[in-house]
Design an enzyme around this catalytic site. Structure first.
Site, PDB file in Angstrom:
ATOM      1  CD  GLU A  36      -4.989   1.806   2.232  1.00 51.72           C
ATOM      2  OE1 GLU A  36      -4.155   2.231   1.421  1.00 51.72           O
ATOM      3  OE2 GLU A  36      -6.186   1.682   1.982  1.00 51.72           O
ATOM      4  CB  SER A  50      -8.597  -1.483   4.271  1.00 48.62           C
ATOM      5  OG  SER A  50      -8.987  -2.712   3.739  1.00 48.62           O
ATOM      6  NE  ARG A  63      -4.139  -1.756   0.231  1.00 48.36           N
ATOM      7  CZ  ARG A  63      -4.213  -3.053  -0.081  1.00 48.36           C
ATOM      8  NH1 ARG A  63      -3.169  -3.664  -0.604  1.00 48.36           N
ATOM      9  NH2 ARG A  63      -5.334  -3.729   0.100  1.00 48.36           N
TER      10      ARG A  63
HETATM   11  N1  EPU Z   1     -11.507 -10.356  10.252  1.00 47.68           N
HETATM   12  C1  EPU Z   1     -12.212 -10.481  11.414  1.00 47.68           C
HETATM   13  N2  EPU Z   1     -13.136  -9.515  11.725  1.00 47.68           N
HETATM   14  C2  EPU Z   1     -13.354  -8.457  10.913  1.00 47.68           C
HETATM   15  C3  EPU Z   1     -12.636  -8.333   9.712  1.00 47.68           C
HETATM   16  C4  EPU Z   1     -11.705  -9.304   9.382  1.00 47.68           C
HETATM   17  O1  EPU Z   1     -12.028 -11.407  12.174  1.00 47.68           O
HETATM   18  O2  EPU Z   1     -14.214  -7.630  11.259  1.00 47.68           O
HETATM   19  C5  EPU Z   1     -10.566 -11.435   9.868  1.00 47.68           C
HETATM   20  C6  EPU Z   1     -11.149 -12.245   8.713  1.00 47.68           C
HETATM   21  O3  EPU Z   1     -11.985 -13.270   9.153  1.00 47.68           O
HETATM   22  C7  EPU Z   1      -9.911 -12.787   8.043  1.00 47.68           C
HETATM   23  C8  EPU Z   1      -8.883 -11.689   8.297  1.00 47.68           C
HETATM   24  O4  EPU Z   1      -9.375 -10.888   9.357  1.00 47.68           O
HETATM   25  O5  EPU Z   1      -9.478 -13.945   8.647  1.00 47.68           O
HETATM   26  C9  EPU Z   1      -8.586 -10.863   7.069  1.00 47.68           C
HETATM   27  O6  EPU Z   1      -9.805 -10.275   6.563  1.00 47.68           O
HETATM   28  P1  EPU Z   1     -10.043 -10.080   5.006  1.00 47.68           P
HETATM   29  O7  EPU Z   1      -9.802 -11.325   4.254  1.00 47.68           O
HETATM   30  O8  EPU Z   1     -11.358  -9.409   4.839  1.00 47.68           O
HETATM   31  O9  EPU Z   1      -8.864  -9.116   4.534  1.00 47.68           O
HETATM   32  P2  EPU Z   1      -8.221  -7.834   5.189  1.00 47.68           P
HETATM   33  O10 EPU Z   1      -6.805  -8.185   5.558  1.00 47.68           O
HETATM   34  O11 EPU Z   1      -9.079  -7.288   6.263  1.00 47.68           O
HETATM   35  C10 EPU Z   1      -7.133  -6.961   2.982  1.00 47.68           C
HETATM   36  C11 EPU Z   1      -7.041  -5.653   2.253  1.00 47.68           C
HETATM   37  C12 EPU Z   1      -8.316  -5.401   1.464  1.00 47.68           C
HETATM   38  C13 EPU Z   1      -8.482  -6.547   0.466  1.00 47.68           C
HETATM   39  C14 EPU Z   1      -8.538  -7.880   1.240  1.00 47.68           C
HETATM   40  C15 EPU Z   1      -8.517  -9.054   0.303  1.00 47.68           C
HETATM   41  C16 EPU Z   1      -5.604  -4.203   3.556  1.00 47.68           C
HETATM   42  C17 EPU Z   1      -5.500  -3.018   4.471  1.00 47.68           C
HETATM   43  N3  EPU Z   1      -6.826  -4.570   3.201  1.00 47.68           N
HETATM   44  O12 EPU Z   1      -8.181  -6.825   3.946  1.00 47.68           O
HETATM   45  O13 EPU Z   1      -8.105  -4.200   0.711  1.00 47.68           O
HETATM   46  O14 EPU Z   1      -9.647  -6.399  -0.315  1.00 47.68           O
HETATM   47  O15 EPU Z   1      -7.370  -8.015   2.076  1.00 47.68           O
HETATM   48  O16 EPU Z   1      -7.268  -9.192  -0.269  1.00 47.68           O
HETATM   49  O17 EPU Z   1      -4.566  -4.748   3.163  1.00 47.68           O
HETATM   50  C18 EPU Z   1      -8.461  -1.842   0.734  1.00 47.68           C
HETATM   51  O18 EPU Z   1      -7.233  -1.722   0.682  1.00 47.68           O
HETATM   52  O19 EPU Z   1      -9.214  -0.837   0.759  1.00 47.68           O
HETATM   53  C19 EPU Z   1      -9.042  -3.174   0.784  1.00 47.68           C
HETATM   54  C20 EPU Z   1     -10.351  -3.371   0.876  1.00 47.68           C
END
Ligand code: EPU
Length: 370
Positions: A366, A266, A184
């Site tokens: 972010e 995010s 990012r």
């Molecule tokens: N989780 C929770 N509770 C929540 C949210 C997430 O327990 O309320 C857990 C999920 O169950 C999962 C883990 O956290 O095990 C990761 O969640 P998720 O797969 O939704 O991905 P993320 O790490 O929260 C990142 C990116 C997103 C991208 C997704 C998919 C960042 C800051 N965010 O989110 O990017 O779509 O992975 O690759 O790296 C963005 O940058 O705006 C964005 C949406």
């Protein structure tokens, strides 16, 4: 810095493409009602160069005003009216510019909608961007934060970009190494005077981006959500269009559509910690979601940390935490009574404090706070 009238300011009429006192509410996906003192709309490299080198623009520079480059407004929080000259880039056009033994090189104007560009490449039979489907925003903003999702980052297929120096109007081209991509992050997120000596924030505007898409394509299905789709459907060798459709379905189920609920994706980056720090947290919180990185450090899921602190579905004023993904902050107001940037930042700071108190980790926002 407070703006003061200047003797020669009135001498220079703004070019036709500059609009005064414009509401930025339609131009940021959070739907925050801040205004731009001046908004310049450019639809070509040449109109951008003409603006940058105009007498009006030099007068603004003389007044100490900077330039703020607006993409799709999907990764910003407007904390106040914007005093810098806001530059809205609407450069259109998508094309195949060259071909090598191994790659198709495709180009898009900075003003092209990112998701439409992804769909266009897949429809043409040029694959590699399908995991990045449905990310809100414009092509010109995509390298700025090296967008990433579902196991793929922009830098994986980035070729080069064209940009304009906002002081001189000179055009230049950067390759991937010169963009200094990281998680990012890129050279465009850092001010020239920061630790990144080459920072280009406020100094350059991207006009076109080129991608090198592999002729020998294989799907990237490593992300857990995509593996689940493979298991559910029994399709082990999906087409790029199938992967695109899965990503659209996964995102739609987890992330709010900014056209319906204002948000900036995010709100915090996923933090990285040392193995020792991670083991310490696991000792106290065995369920913490974490991923080992190639360099030995560990990435933690910020959404999980925020969720564990009980923030999911909570609100502060008109700012809220999305109930299906705690990493996303949302606008709980309406078009007439929207959330303010101050409310969003108050909520963000409260989340940072509680995550820090419980896990000893300071989350880093972010989106860009303007
Ligand atoms: N989780 C929770 N509770 C929540 C949210 C997430 O327990 O309320 C857990 C999920 O169950 C999962 C883990 O956290 O095990 C990761 O969640 P998720 O797969 O939704 O991905 P993320 O790490 O929260 C990142 C990116 C997103 C991208 C997704 C998919 C960042 C800051 N965010 O989110 O990017 O779509 O992975 O690759 O790296 C963005 O940058 O705006 C964005 C949406």
């Amino acid at each position: 810095m407070a703006l003061k009238p200047c003797d020669n300011f009135e001498m220079y009429k703004p070019p036709m493409l500059v609009h005064n006192n414009v509401s930025l509410q339609p131009f940021n996906t959070f739907g925050i009602a801040a205004r731009a003192r001046d908004l310049a709309v450019v639809d070509s490299k040449h109109s951008l160069q003409a603006l940058v080198t105009s007498d009006w623009m030099s007068a603004q520079r003389g007044l100490g005003r900077g330039v703020f480059v607006l993409g799709g407004g999907s990764n910003i929080v407007l904390s106040a009216d914007v005093q810098a000259v806001v530059l809205k880039i609407e450069i259109a056009g998508v094309s195949l510019v060259s071909e090598t033994d191994k790659h198709w090189v495709v180009q898009a104007g900075a003003g092209v909608d990112w998701h439409e560009f992804v769909c266009w490449t897949v429809a043409q039979g040029w694959f590699g961007l399908e995991n990045l489907a449905l990310i809100p925003g414009k092509v010109g903003a995509s390298p700025v934060q090296n967008i990433g999702a579902y196991g793929v980052e922009l830098q994986d297929s980035f070729h080069e970009l064209d940009a304009i120096d906002l002081r001189t109007g000179h055009a230049f081209t950067l390759n991937a190494a010169q963009c200094a991509f990281a998680y990012r992050d890129s050279v465009f997120k850092h001010a020239p005077a920061s630790q990144h000596a080459m920072g280009l924030k406020g100094r350059a505007a991207i006009t076109h981006v080129r991608f090198a898409l592999p002729k020998a394509w294989t799907p990237t299905l490593s992300y857990l959500d995509l593996q689940r789709k493979v298991e559910q459907t029994g399709i082990t060798e999906p087409s790029a269009q199938q992967v695109l459709d899965w990503v659209v379905a996964i995102r739609s189920a987890k992330l709010p559509d900014p056209k319906v609920i204002g948000n900036a994706g995010s709100f915090f980056k996923n933090p990285t910690v040392t193995e020792d720090q991670c083991n310490d947290i696991i000792g106290r919180e065995p369920n913490v979601v974490h991923y080992p990185l190639a360099d030995g450090r560990i990435k933690l899921a910020a959404g999980w940390l925020i969720d564990a602190c009980g923030w999911r579905g909570k609100t502060v004023g008109l700012a809220g935490v999305y109930d299906k993904q705690a990493l996303v902050l949302i606008n709980k107001g309406s078009a007439d009574n929207p959330v303010s940037g101050g409310e969003v930042m108050t909520l963000a700071k409260a989340i940072q404090t509680s995550v820090f108190e419980r896990f000893g980790i300071m989350l880093e926002p972010e989106p860009e706070v303007v």
